[in-house]
Design an enzyme around this catalytic site. Sequence first.
Site, mmCIF file in Angstrom:
data_model
loop_
_atom_site.group_PDB
_atom_site.id
_atom_site.type_symbol
_atom_site.label_atom_id
_atom_site.label_comp_id
_atom_site.label_asym_id
_atom_site.label_seq_id
_atom_site.Cartn_x
_atom_site.Cartn_y
_atom_site.Cartn_z
ATOM 1 N N GLU A 97 0.826 -1.208 0.000
ATOM 2 C CA GLU A 97 0.000 0.000 0.000
ATOM 3 C C GLU A 97 0.857 1.255 0.000
ATOM 4 O O GLU A 97 1.954 1.274 0.554
ATOM 5 C CB GLU A 97 -0.803 0.085 1.297
ATOM 6 C CG GLU A 97 -1.802 -0.992 1.482
ATOM 7 C CD GLU A 97 -2.491 -0.842 2.843
ATOM 8 O OE1 GLU A 97 -3.220 -1.749 3.196
ATOM 9 O OE2 GLU A 97 -2.273 0.171 3.529
ATOM 10 N N CYS A 110 3.054 8.277 1.600
ATOM 11 C CA CYS A 110 3.498 7.346 2.628
ATOM 12 C C CYS A 110 3.695 6.003 1.943
ATOM 13 O O CYS A 110 2.760 5.462 1.347
ATOM 14 C CB CYS A 110 2.425 7.258 3.711
ATOM 15 S SG CYS A 110 2.712 5.948 4.902
ATOM 16 N N CYS A 117 4.957 -7.517 7.391
ATOM 17 C CA CYS A 117 5.864 -7.078 8.459
ATOM 18 C C CYS A 117 5.964 -8.183 9.490
ATOM 19 O O CYS A 117 5.009 -8.932 9.704
ATOM 20 C CB CYS A 117 5.301 -5.810 9.116
ATOM 21 S SG CYS A 117 6.410 -5.077 10.355
ATOM 22 N N CYS A 121 3.551 -5.638 16.146
ATOM 23 C CA CYS A 121 2.930 -4.640 17.039
ATOM 24 C C CYS A 121 1.436 -4.954 17.171
ATOM 25 O O CYS A 121 0.751 -5.212 16.181
ATOM 26 C CB CYS A 121 3.136 -3.217 16.511
ATOM 27 S SG CYS A 121 4.866 -2.757 16.419
ATOM 28 N N CYS A 124 -1.377 -2.973 15.084
ATOM 29 C CA CYS A 124 -1.099 -2.657 13.684
ATOM 30 C C CYS A 124 -1.577 -3.771 12.746
ATOM 31 O O CYS A 124 -1.279 -4.949 12.962
ATOM 32 C CB CYS A 124 0.405 -2.441 13.518
ATOM 33 S SG CYS A 124 0.867 -2.019 11.832
ATOM 34 N N GLY A 164 5.557 -2.427 6.896
ATOM 35 C CA GLY A 164 6.945 -2.888 6.985
ATOM 36 C C GLY A 164 7.771 -2.087 7.957
ATOM 37 O O GLY A 164 7.417 -0.982 8.346
ATOM 38 N N GLU A 165 8.883 -2.677 8.359
ATOM 39 C CA GLU A 165 9.829 -2.005 9.245
ATOM 40 C C GLU A 165 11.052 -1.644 8.392
ATOM 41 O O GLU A 165 11.822 -2.523 8.000
ATOM 42 C CB GLU A 165 10.196 -2.936 10.409
ATOM 43 C CG GLU A 165 11.381 -2.489 11.232
ATOM 44 C CD GLU A 165 11.345 -1.025 11.675
ATOM 45 O OE1 GLU A 165 10.304 -0.543 12.144
ATOM 46 O OE2 GLU A 165 12.384 -0.342 11.513
ATOM 47 N N SER A 196 10.304 6.003 9.649
ATOM 48 C CA SER A 196 9.740 5.647 10.946
ATOM 49 C C SER A 196 10.141 4.235 11.324
ATOM 50 O O SER A 196 10.024 3.309 10.525
ATOM 51 C CB SER A 196 8.217 5.759 10.849
ATOM 52 O OG SER A 196 7.620 5.346 12.054
ATOM 53 N N SER A 219 8.808 5.017 16.884
ATOM 54 C CA SER A 219 7.501 4.600 17.397
ATOM 55 C C SER A 219 7.685 4.147 18.836
ATOM 56 O O SER A 219 8.118 3.027 19.090
ATOM 57 C CB SER A 219 6.956 3.456 16.547
ATOM 58 O OG SER A 219 6.773 3.908 15.228
ATOM 59 N N LEU A 220 7.368 5.038 19.764
ATOM 60 C CA LEU A 220 7.630 4.757 21.179
ATOM 61 C C LEU A 220 6.414 4.068 21.816
ATOM 62 O O LEU A 220 6.514 2.957 22.296
ATOM 63 C CB LEU A 220 7.984 6.071 21.878
ATOM 64 C CG LEU A 220 8.680 5.981 23.221
ATOM 65 C CD1 LEU A 220 9.918 5.113 23.169
ATOM 66 C CD2 LEU A 220 9.034 7.386 23.716
ATOM 67 N N HIS A 221 5.290 4.747 21.817
ATOM 68 C CA HIS A 221 3.986 4.186 22.202
ATOM 69 C C HIS A 221 3.841 3.761 23.659
ATOM 70 O O HIS A 221 2.757 3.340 24.080
ATOM 71 C CB HIS A 221 3.588 2.995 21.312
ATOM 72 C CG HIS A 221 3.586 3.295 19.843
ATOM 73 N ND1 HIS A 221 3.243 4.528 19.317
ATOM 74 C CD2 HIS A 221 3.899 2.517 18.767
ATOM 75 C CE1 HIS A 221 3.335 4.475 17.999
ATOM 76 N NE2 HIS A 221 3.739 3.288 17.640
ATOM 77 N N ASN A 295 -5.912 3.985 15.352
ATOM 78 C CA ASN A 295 -6.920 3.692 14.346
ATOM 79 C C ASN A 295 -7.385 2.262 14.627
ATOM 80 O O ASN A 295 -6.591 1.335 14.495
ATOM 81 C CB ASN A 295 -6.250 3.791 12.965
ATOM 82 C CG ASN A 295 -7.215 4.248 11.904
ATOM 83 O OD1 ASN A 295 -8.404 3.988 11.977
ATOM 84 N ND2 ASN A 295 -6.679 4.926 10.914
ATOM 85 N N CYS A 338 -2.497 1.732 8.632
ATOM 86 C CA CYS A 338 -1.447 0.937 7.995
ATOM 87 C C CYS A 338 -1.881 -0.494 7.763
ATOM 88 O O CYS A 338 -2.260 -1.197 8.688
ATOM 89 C CB CYS A 338 -0.224 0.857 8.907
ATOM 90 S SG CYS A 338 0.367 2.430 9.447
HETATM 91 N N1 SAH Z 1 7.574 -0.058 11.154
HETATM 92 C C1 SAH Z 1 7.567 1.383 11.254
HETATM 93 C C2 SAH Z 1 6.500 2.034 10.375
HETATM 94 C C3 SAH Z 1 5.141 1.650 10.841
HETATM 95 S S1 SAH Z 1 3.726 2.590 10.502
HETATM 96 C C4 SAH Z 1 7.370 1.789 12.677
HETATM 97 O O1 SAH Z 1 7.089 0.938 13.516
HETATM 98 O O2 SAH Z 1 7.533 2.966 12.987
HETATM 99 C C5 SAH Z 1 3.917 4.198 11.114
HETATM 100 C C6 SAH Z 1 3.328 4.464 12.511
HETATM 101 O O3 SAH Z 1 1.944 4.129 12.629
HETATM 102 C C7 SAH Z 1 4.062 3.719 13.599
HETATM 103 O O4 SAH Z 1 4.279 4.596 14.667
HETATM 104 C C8 SAH Z 1 3.067 2.658 13.963
HETATM 105 O O5 SAH Z 1 3.319 2.172 15.256
HETATM 106 C C9 SAH Z 1 1.763 3.402 13.824
HETATM 107 N N2 SAH Z 1 0.559 2.578 13.687
HETATM 108 C C10 SAH Z 1 0.432 1.370 13.126
HETATM 109 N N3 SAH Z 1 -0.841 0.938 13.193
HETATM 110 C C11 SAH Z 1 -1.529 1.900 13.812
HETATM 111 C C12 SAH Z 1 -2.895 2.050 14.181
HETATM 112 N N4 SAH Z 1 -3.794 1.104 13.933
HETATM 113 N N5 SAH Z 1 -3.247 3.199 14.800
HETATM 114 C C13 SAH Z 1 -2.336 4.156 15.066
HETATM 115 N N6 SAH Z 1 -1.055 4.076 14.743
HETATM 116 C C14 SAH Z 1 -0.643 2.953 14.126
#
Ligand code: SAH
Length: 351
Positions: A97, A110, A117, A121, A124, A164-165, A196, A219-221, A295, A338
């Site tokens: 995508e 994007c 991937c 996570c 995701c 993907g990472e 990212s 991506s800390l979260h 999301n 994503c």
């Molecule tokens: N692998 C990379 C790119 C991932 S997508 C990474 O981990 O950073 C980009 C961002 O969207 C990341 O911060 C990921 O954690 C976040 N993300 C993925 N799915 C999501 C969702 N359903 N809602 C909110 N953020 C999401």
Amino acid sequence: MADSAAKTDLRSLPLDRLQAVLVEAGYPKFRAKQLYQWMHVKGVDRYEEMTNLPKAMKEDLASRFALCKVRMVDRQISKLDGTQKFLFAMDDDALVEAVFMKYQFGNSVCISSQVGCRMGCRFCASTLDGLQRNLLAGEMLGEVYGVEKITGEKISHVVVMGTGEPLDNYDNLVAFLHMLTDENGRNLSMRNVTVSTCGIVPRIYDLAKENLSITLALSLHATTDEKRREIMPIANHYTIAQLMEAVEAYFQTTGRRVTFEYSLIAGVNDSKEEADALGELARKASAHVNLIPVNPVKERGYQHPDRQAVEAFQVQLEKHGINVSIRRVLGRDIDGACGQLRHRVLRENQG
Ligand code: SAH
């Protein structure tokens, strides 16, 4: 087609490598520059269109090398905000995508860096079907060129935040970044590129050494290792302390401020204490924070906090003197998160 995976892909070669390969194949060096311009300035992926190259050479190249193509198989246009989501197929029919978004500062795409991937996570959708394979540099470029060609719009910003990472596909990613910003090629400004990562620590150090002027987003979260491990398996390999050292090194080497991404999940990581802890981490790292209300993905139970709670979290964070933005929700009506579009199409294809 069956053996094309084993052939060198010409679209994935930086100009100096392409020159070496063509000279080795018996052609004068200037032919490489012509071919490179077709592929990376004009975004052409078919030899028929490369009118200033001899027919015999094109036939010879076509038989000895691959020239990857990226074709559109689905396109969704948001009625809410004009965001467009593309599903692209590679030569082996692998699906990825890309998302086109219009902002005040310009047009952004994007892109995906892998087919699927393997980072796992919890929130995701990209990881639900696992990792199929890495994308080549030429395939990542093909996503950018494809979006430009189909929309007829010039892209000014590229974010590697799709499926993907990127740091799990390190060599192809770095080749892609060099080629995307090459003045002989697509010539996008390095400063308008963001990568990212979920935080593969050794690769963050490697990327710092490349000394590219791109923005690194982490991506800390979560603000504790325990909580982070609950939602991100990568946290079992690297601690937040190790991540903070790595982003500090990145900032010191490149002079580029890092962004922390923080997906807000109701009841999981959205407390006032977590806002304070995140504020301190960001302040120490001179980082900007990008809040992403999660999301919701059908397969997972997570919900985003309501608007007021998101804003309260932002206000609390800002008390630490840091820069905070809330990711605008774009494309809610078109499988915006994503990996959602690809995941849905894979499901449908399985019947
Ligand atoms: N692998 C990379 C790119 C991932 S997508 C990474 O981990 O950073 C980009 C961002 O969207 C990341 O911060 C990921 O954690 C976040 N993300 C993925 N799915 C999501 C969702 N359903 N809602 C909110 N953020 C999401």
